[in-house]
Design a protein around this motif. Structure first.
Motif: not given
Length: 378
Positions: A315-324
């Motif tokens: 349920g959260r977005v962070d830098a690693a999620a955008i990178g993936a």
């Protein structure tokens, strides 16, 4: 002439061109500085002391996203680890700003103007192009220009001597530019903003008096622990630095500040090996995370909430999620075709990072500590 000397000649020409432009504006710049100092009841010595501190201590930060795919399929962090060099966008094919680092592209055209055609002369190679960063004057924990990356390298102060600078982003063709030896034009713009807006470089309140005091007394001190301080979220107000010449991690960098979302991931382990191999002081800032259902539709476009919902983890977005998501886009562009072309989706992901910087919350301290084996965040 050796190849090394020939490359240095292009870089020297570029630096001299910017220096000449700044010198031609220096008299007007110093008059403006004098006006701000008088209106702020500050002596000229306060300016000279701050300028001396900048020349002796100021570092350039090179922001990057460690998990973005390079043209050869490696991640940025893997490329840095294996090559030991920080390369220009013309070399890597990666940009966290304008995706136009090719002959005839927008970046190519504004570099021609900014550097007087120095890098367009016969014999100049793409590898000689400058590397882009931002001058780190106020030691913000998320770096001076976080829009360009969740992590950043801090270069040794001596590297600043072979940099050119523009006040704000060079793609805007700003008038104010210079080098450390000809820095009055940039400082005039900085002091003007501090005087008129009571804020500059993403920090507010920041009057001319407070700014000059910070520059004089803060730059030479040890950098504060980034995990213990609030991010400044500075998306737009930075002094861009163009680093001329090779950037070796072993020779030119000494600090690596990383986003905590990469702890325990392949990218994070690569960053740890990178820091160990090149004797970099590895630190972690507080990071940014945002619940997908709180992503606004009126900042960087109405497509941001649906994109956040698609890539969110727990349920959260962070830098690693955008990178993936960016890596998946590179491998499987057809899976993203419902959102547009490869370039369009990549731009959306860049915009979502801007949203995260602007609205994201810092990772809670108890979770930061749980990400470390020792329980002690550097």
């Amino acid at each position: 002439m050796s190849e090394r000397e020939e490359r240095s000649s292009f870089q020297s020409l570029a630096i001299r061109h910017v220096e000449a432009c700044a010198r031609s504006r220096a008299d007007d710049a110093r008059r403006e500085i004098g006006d701000v100092l008088r209106m702020s009841n500050l002596p000229w010595e306060a300016y000279e002391d701050a300028l001396s501190s900048i020349r002796a201590n100021a570092r350039v930060a090179l922001h990057f996203h460690p998990d973005r795919p390079a043209a050869d399929g490696r991640s940025v962090a893997e490329s840095l680890l294996e090559d030991g060099m920080y390369r220009s966008q013309f070399d890597t094919g990666i940009s966290n700003g304008s995706v136009s680092a090719y002959p005839g592209g927008a970046r190519d055209l504004w570099e021609r103007k900014l550097f007087g055609g120095a890098y367009h002369r016969e014999g100049a190679a793409n590898a000689e192009r400058p590397k882009y960063g931002a001058l780190d004057l106020l030691s913000h924990p998320d770096g001076p220009a976080p829009r360009f990356g969740s992590c950043y390298l801090l270069l040794a102060p001596g590297v600043s001597r072979r940099c050119t600078f523009t006040y704000l982003d060079s793609h805007q063709d700003p008038d104010e530019k210079g080098t450390l030896d000809e820095f009055d034009d940039v400082m005039a713009a900085l002091l003007r903003d501090a005087f008129l807006e009571e804020g500059a470089l993403g920090e507010r309140p920041l009057t001319p008096r407070r700014l000059l005091n910070r520059l004089k007394n803060g730059l030479g001190k040890p950098r504060p622990d980034p995990s213990s301080r609030s991010a400044r979220r500075n998306l737009n107000a930075y002094i861009e630095a163009q680093v001329h010449g090779a950037v070796s991690l072993s020779d030119d960098a000494d600090v690596l500040v990383a986003d905590p979302s990469f702890r325990g991931t392949d990218a994070g382990r690569t960053l740890e090996r990178l820091a160990s191999l090149h004797s970099l002081d590895l630190r972690w800032h507080r990071g940014f995370e945002l619940r997908a259902d709180r992503v606004p539709a009126d900042f960087r476009g109405p497509g941001m909430p649906s994109l956040a919902g698609r890539i969110a983890r727990n349920g959260r977005v962070d830098a690693a999620a955008i990178g993936a998501a960016a890596f998946d886009l590179k491998r499987n562009p057809e899976a993203w075709s419902d959102r547009g072309s490869y370039a369009e989706v990549l731009q959306e992901l860049k915009y979502l990072w801007h949203v995260l910087v602007r609205y994201g919350q810092p990772v809670p301290v108890h979770r930061l500590r749980s990400l470390t084996n020792s329980g002690d965040v550097i």
